[in-house]
Design a protein around this motif. Structure first.
Motif, PDB file in Angstrom:
ATOM      1  N   PRO A  31      36.199  51.183  40.736  1.00 40.83           N
ATOM      2  CA  PRO A  31      36.635  52.435  40.100  1.00 40.83           C
ATOM      3  C   PRO A  31      36.491  52.449  38.590  1.00 40.83           C
ATOM      4  N   GLU A  32      36.831  51.351  37.910  1.00 37.30           N
ATOM      5  CA  GLU A  32      36.703  51.324  36.448  1.00 37.30           C
ATOM      6  C   GLU A  32      35.251  51.415  36.027  1.00 37.30           C
ATOM      7  N   LYS A  42      32.767  52.761  37.702  1.00 39.39           N
ATOM      8  CA  LYS A  42      32.251  54.101  37.968  1.00 39.39           C
ATOM      9  C   LYS A  42      32.751  55.088  36.922  1.00 39.39           C
ATOM     10  N   MET A  43      34.017  54.958  36.539  1.00 36.22           N
ATOM     11  CA  MET A  43      34.548  55.859  35.524  1.00 36.22           C
ATOM     12  C   MET A  43      33.878  55.612  34.180  1.00 36.22           C
ATOM     13  N   THR A  89      37.417  44.435  40.421  1.00 34.60           N
ATOM     14  CA  THR A  89      37.432  44.644  38.975  1.00 34.60           C
ATOM     15  C   THR A  89      36.081  44.342  38.338  1.00 34.60           C
ATOM     16  N   PHE A 140      45.047  53.166  41.650  1.00 37.22           N
ATOM     17  CA  PHE A 140      43.959  53.384  42.602  1.00 37.22           C
ATOM     18  C   PHE A 140      44.491  53.555  44.019  1.00 37.22           C
ATOM     19  N   VAL A 154      34.792  48.833  46.166  1.00 29.98           N
ATOM     20  CA  VAL A 154      34.802  49.948  45.222  1.00 29.98           C
ATOM     21  C   VAL A 154      35.058  49.413  43.819  1.00 29.98           C
ATOM     22  N   GLY A 193      44.217  48.138  47.590  1.00 30.58           N
ATOM     23  CA  GLY A 193      44.175  48.715  46.256  1.00 30.58           C
ATOM     24  C   GLY A 193      44.578  47.754  45.160  1.00 30.58           C
ATOM     25  N   LYS A 218      39.302  47.324  46.375  1.00 30.21           N
ATOM     26  CA  LYS A 218      39.015  47.562  44.968  1.00 30.21           C
ATOM     27  C   LYS A 218      38.630  46.249  44.303  1.00 30.21           C
ATOM     28  N   SER A 243      46.574  56.717  44.497  1.00 28.70           N
ATOM     29  CA  SER A 243      45.743  57.923  44.491  1.00 28.70           C
ATOM     30  C   SER A 243      45.027  58.099  45.821  1.00 28.70           C
ATOM     31  N   VAL A 244      44.490  57.001  46.356  1.00 27.26           N
ATOM     32  CA  VAL A 244      43.814  57.055  47.652  1.00 27.26           C
ATOM     33  C   VAL A 244      44.798  57.457  48.749  1.00 27.26           C
TER      34      VAL A 244
END
Length: 222
Positions: free
Chosen positions: A124-125, A127-128, A105, A17, A122, A77, A103, A20-21
């Motif tokens: 991310p998991e 949202k994915m 979890t 994460f 955020v 991150g 980020k 990538s950011v």
């Protein structure tokens, strides 16, 4: 906006994460200072970011030496180590960084980060996972959620509106979605207007609440 007007960003944790950011920010013209405790990651990102240091982003003294207090934005991150992510956010908050992204979890982790000082959390998991679930129903070709039940999606034109101009099908009144544009095979994307006629095979870009978009995508004449 030119690159020299974009403010530098500090990214702590260069895992999937954070890395990538950081790379995306560099592509956008930001100067990025990346920090990670793993020397292999520091080496991996050395050529991609403005500066990368092997440092403990949970240690306030270490962050002070890095000049973290001079950054207006920072991204934490770190995700798998909840204690480390919380400590990093706390240290940044104590240093007065005004825009901290972190980020999380899960929801509990996110609430802790917010109370510790993160301004934006955020997932991310999550949202994915939501994105995959939405696409698996095969009605949506693509899907972007904005976190408040509002989304933009790409979908095949539902059969009941094919052959009609948008002013006649009244998508907004009947289905509570807005058709933003239309893509036809071999043609450029066109912005939708009331007189736009939906043809067989058209792909629509629509906006609205998630449940309304899914209901709209499901009105194929079975």
């Amino acid at each position: 906006m030119s690159a020299d007007t974009r403010k530098p960003v500090l990214v702590i944790g260069l895992g999937r994460f954070g890395g990538s950011v950081a790379r995306a920010l560099e592509r956008m013209g930001h100067e990025v200072l990346g920090a990670d405790t793993d020397p292999s990651r520091v080496q991996e990102y050395a050529q991609d970011l403005t500066q990368v240091v092997e440092a403990d982003g949970t240690d306030q003294t270490c962050l002070e030496r890095m000049g973290a207090a001079s950054f207006t934005s920072a991204v934490v991150g770190i995700g798998s180590n909840i204690e480390a992510s919380v400590l990093a956010v706390l240290a940044l908050s104590d240093l007065g960084v005004p825009n901290i992204w972190a980020k999380a979890t899960n929801e509990k982790h996110g609430r802790i980060l917010e109370r510790t000082g993160a301004h934006h959390v955020v997932f991310p998991e999550q949202k994915m996972g939501e994105r995959v679930a939405r696409l698996l129903n095969e009605r949506l070709l693509d899907f972007i959620s904005f976190g408040d039940e509002f989304a933009i999606a790409r979908l095949a034109a539902p059969e009941p509106i094919v052959g009609l101009p948008l002013v006649t099908s009244e998508c907004r009144r009947k289905y509570d979605v807005t058709v933003i544009g239309v893509k036809r095979e071999g043609e450029d994307f066109i912005h939708a207007v009331p007189d736009t006629i939906i043809m067989p095979g058209d792909v629509l870009v629509v906006s609205g609440r998630v449940e309304k978009i899914e209901a709209f995508a499901a009105i194929h004449g079975d």
